[in-house]
Design a protein around this motif. Structure first.
Motif, PDB file in Angstrom:
ATOM      1  N   THR A 199      26.049  -8.216  14.848  1.00  0.00           N
ATOM      2  CA  THR A 199      25.905  -9.601  15.301  1.00  0.00           C
ATOM      3  C   THR A 199      26.541 -10.576  14.313  1.00  0.00           C
ATOM      4  OG1 THR A 199      23.786  -8.923  16.250  1.00  0.00           O
ATOM      5  CG2 THR A 199      24.206 -11.295  16.110  1.00  0.00           C
ATOM      6  N   LEU A 213      22.210 -21.598  20.643  1.00  0.00           N
ATOM      7  CA  LEU A 213      22.990 -20.542  21.306  1.00  0.00           C
ATOM      8  C   LEU A 213      23.391 -20.974  22.717  1.00  0.00           C
ATOM      9  CD1 LEU A 213      24.037 -17.605  21.684  1.00  0.00           C
ATOM     10  CD2 LEU A 213      21.673 -16.953  22.235  1.00  0.00           C
ATOM     11  N   ARG A 264      13.204 -17.520  20.210  1.00  0.00           N
ATOM     12  CA  ARG A 264      13.910 -17.436  18.926  1.00  0.00           C
ATOM     13  C   ARG A 264      14.392 -18.827  18.500  1.00  0.00           C
ATOM     14  NH1 ARG A 264      17.352 -11.840  19.273  1.00  0.00           N
ATOM     15  NH2 ARG A 264      17.357 -12.021  17.027  1.00  0.00           N
ATOM     16  N   ASN A 294      30.220 -15.586  17.803  1.00  0.00           N
ATOM     17  CA  ASN A 294      30.612 -14.235  17.388  1.00  0.00           C
ATOM     18  C   ASN A 294      31.428 -13.483  18.437  1.00  0.00           C
ATOM     19  OD1 ASN A 294      28.555 -13.741  19.135  1.00  0.00           O
ATOM     20  ND2 ASN A 294      27.259 -12.619  17.700  1.00  0.00           N
ATOM     21  N   ARG A 335      29.063  -1.803  22.351  1.00  0.00           N
ATOM     22  CA  ARG A 335      28.401  -2.474  21.224  1.00  0.00           C
ATOM     23  C   ARG A 335      28.977  -1.986  19.882  1.00  0.00           C
ATOM     24  NH1 ARG A 335      24.102  -5.676  22.140  1.00  0.00           N
ATOM     25  NH2 ARG A 335      23.158  -5.209  20.117  1.00  0.00           N
ATOM     26  N   ILE A 376      27.575 -16.071  12.826  1.00  0.00           N
ATOM     27  CA  ILE A 376      26.582 -15.235  13.513  1.00  0.00           C
ATOM     28  C   ILE A 376      26.348 -15.726  14.944  1.00  0.00           C
ATOM     29  CG2 ILE A 376      24.550 -16.502  12.697  1.00  0.00           C
ATOM     30  CD1 ILE A 376      23.180 -13.724  12.320  1.00  0.00           C
ATOM     31  N   GLU A 377      26.568 -17.006  15.193  1.00  0.00           N
ATOM     32  CA  GLU A 377      26.390 -17.543  16.552  1.00  0.00           C
ATOM     33  C   GLU A 377      27.702 -17.462  17.355  1.00  0.00           C
ATOM     34  OE1 GLU A 377      23.795 -20.997  17.711  1.00  0.00           O
ATOM     35  OE2 GLU A 377      25.765 -21.960  17.680  1.00  0.00           O
ATOM     36  N   LYS A 381      33.260 -14.608  24.557  1.00  0.00           N
ATOM     37  CA  LYS A 381      32.535 -15.877  24.469  1.00  0.00           C
ATOM     38  C   LYS A 381      33.484 -17.077  24.303  1.00  0.00           C
ATOM     39  CE  LYS A 381      28.188 -13.942  22.645  1.00  0.00           C
ATOM     40  NZ  LYS A 381      27.226 -13.976  21.519  1.00  0.00           N
ATOM     41  N   ARG A 389      34.066  -8.242  16.262  1.00  0.00           N
ATOM     42  CA  ARG A 389      33.429  -9.371  15.560  1.00  0.00           C
ATOM     43  C   ARG A 389      33.978  -9.533  14.147  1.00  0.00           C
ATOM     44  NH1 ARG A 389      27.402  -8.463  18.151  1.00  0.00           N
ATOM     45  NH2 ARG A 389      27.537 -10.097  19.727  1.00  0.00           N
ATOM     46  N   HIS A 447      15.615 -14.523  24.820  1.00  0.00           N
ATOM     47  CA  HIS A 447      15.634 -15.078  23.457  1.00  0.00           C
ATOM     48  C   HIS A 447      14.931 -16.435  23.368  1.00  0.00           C
ATOM     49  CE1 HIS A 447      18.161 -11.877  22.115  1.00  0.00           C
ATOM     50  NE2 HIS A 447      19.231 -12.270  22.767  1.00  0.00           N
TER      51      HIS A 447
HETATM   52  P1  GDP Z   1      23.743  -9.262  19.858  1.00  0.00           P
HETATM   53  O1  GDP Z   1      23.066  -8.251  20.758  1.00  0.00           O
HETATM   54  O2  GDP Z   1      24.478  -8.638  18.709  1.00  0.00           O
HETATM   55  O3  GDP Z   1      24.630 -10.241  20.625  1.00  0.00           O
HETATM   56  O4  GDP Z   1      22.604 -10.132  19.127  1.00  0.00           O
HETATM   57  P2  GDP Z   1      21.207 -10.745  19.643  1.00  0.00           P
HETATM   58  O5  GDP Z   1      20.838 -10.210  20.997  1.00  0.00           O
HETATM   59  O6  GDP Z   1      20.223 -10.586  18.531  1.00  0.00           O
HETATM   60  O7  GDP Z   1      21.506 -12.316  19.745  1.00  0.00           O
HETATM   61  C1  GDP Z   1      22.161 -12.861  20.866  1.00  0.00           C
HETATM   62  C2  GDP Z   1      23.176 -13.868  20.364  1.00  0.00           C
HETATM   63  O8  GDP Z   1      22.480 -14.943  19.705  1.00  0.00           O
HETATM   64  C3  GDP Z   1      24.150 -13.368  19.301  1.00  0.00           C
HETATM   65  O9  GDP Z   1      25.240 -12.657  19.821  1.00  0.00           O
HETATM   66  C4  GDP Z   1      24.579 -14.661  18.629  1.00  0.00           C
HETATM   67  O10 GDP Z   1      25.532 -15.385  19.426  1.00  0.00           O
HETATM   68  C5  GDP Z   1      23.261 -15.447  18.621  1.00  0.00           C
HETATM   69  N1  GDP Z   1      22.506 -15.235  17.377  1.00  0.00           N
HETATM   70  C6  GDP Z   1      21.899 -14.097  16.946  1.00  0.00           C
HETATM   71  N2  GDP Z   1      21.273 -14.284  15.769  1.00  0.00           N
HETATM   72  C7  GDP Z   1      21.470 -15.590  15.451  1.00  0.00           C
HETATM   73  C8  GDP Z   1      21.061 -16.407  14.338  1.00  0.00           C
HETATM   74  O11 GDP Z   1      20.372 -15.953  13.415  1.00  0.00           O
HETATM   75  N3  GDP Z   1      21.457 -17.720  14.377  1.00  0.00           N
HETATM   76  C9  GDP Z   1      22.210 -18.243  15.386  1.00  0.00           C
HETATM   77  N4  GDP Z   1      22.550 -19.549  15.330  1.00  0.00           N
HETATM   78  N5  GDP Z   1      22.604 -17.499  16.441  1.00  0.00           N
HETATM   79  C10 GDP Z   1      22.260 -16.193  16.474  1.00  0.00           C
END
Ligand code: GDP
Length: 140
Positions: free
Chosen positions: A92, A62, A56, A113, A86, A110-111, A10, A103, A53
């Motif tokens: 995450t 994001l 969300r 990452n 993974r 968390i964002e 990223k 990570r 997403h």
């Molecule tokens: P991943 O599969 O581990 O990448 O996680 P997800 O599919 O749940 O989320 C996609 C991406 O969104 C993550 O890799 C982060 O960059 C971002 N993200 C996930 N959860 C959060 C959160 O709670 N807050 C923020 N700001 N970004 C998030």
């Protein structure tokens, strides 16, 4: 079973200058690299990639983060590669990621990452074709 996944280094990791270190871990982890592309996504392109997403709360943030600079998109192949990549990425939230994961070592939040990995065979098929044309993928 041999499968493919989309990996992304990223924009935060590319900007920090750790893309090479992450690529080394990919090579040392026994993943086969089939394609690689440095690309600076537009907001529309990021929004299309993360369309699952859209409901969300962090979707807009994001998508903005993913446009802050170039990212390095990769296609990886191997046995059970979706799960194995993974596992190497880690959780995450880097605060919850296991020691030795990418990570844990390179993510800032968390964002921001550091890396992305497809989460299923269905999403891998969509994501690989989102970034790469068939002719850009080098079968081994
Ligand atoms: P991943 O599969 O581990 O990448 O996680 P997800 O599919 O749940 O989320 C996609 C991406 O969104 C993550 O890799 C982060 O960059 C971002 N993200 C996930 N959860 C959060 C959160 O709670 N807050 C923020 N700001 N970004 C998030």
């Amino acid at each position: 079973m041999t499968e493919r996944t989309l990996a992304i280094i990223k924009p935060d990791a590319v900007a920090k200058g750790v893309a090479g270190q992450i690529l080394s871990r990919i090579e040392q982890g026994g993943f086969t690299l089939l394609a690689a592309k440095l690309i600076h996504l537009s907001h529309e392109q990021a929004a299309g990639f993360y369309i699952v997403h859209r409901e969300r709360p962090f979707y807009g943030s994001l998508c903005s983060f993913m446009t802050t600079g170039p990212c390095l998109a990769l296609v990886l192949e191997g046995d059970d590669v979706i799960r194995r990549w993974r596992d190497l990425m880690g959780a995450t939230d880097p605060a919850k990621a296991a020691p030795g994961t990418i990570r844990r070592d390179f993510a800032s939040s968390i964002e921001s990452n550091a890396v992305h990995g497809s989460d299923s065979a269905e999403s891998a098929a969509f994501e690989v074709s989102y970034f790469f044309a068939a002719l850009e993928i080098c079968p081994r």
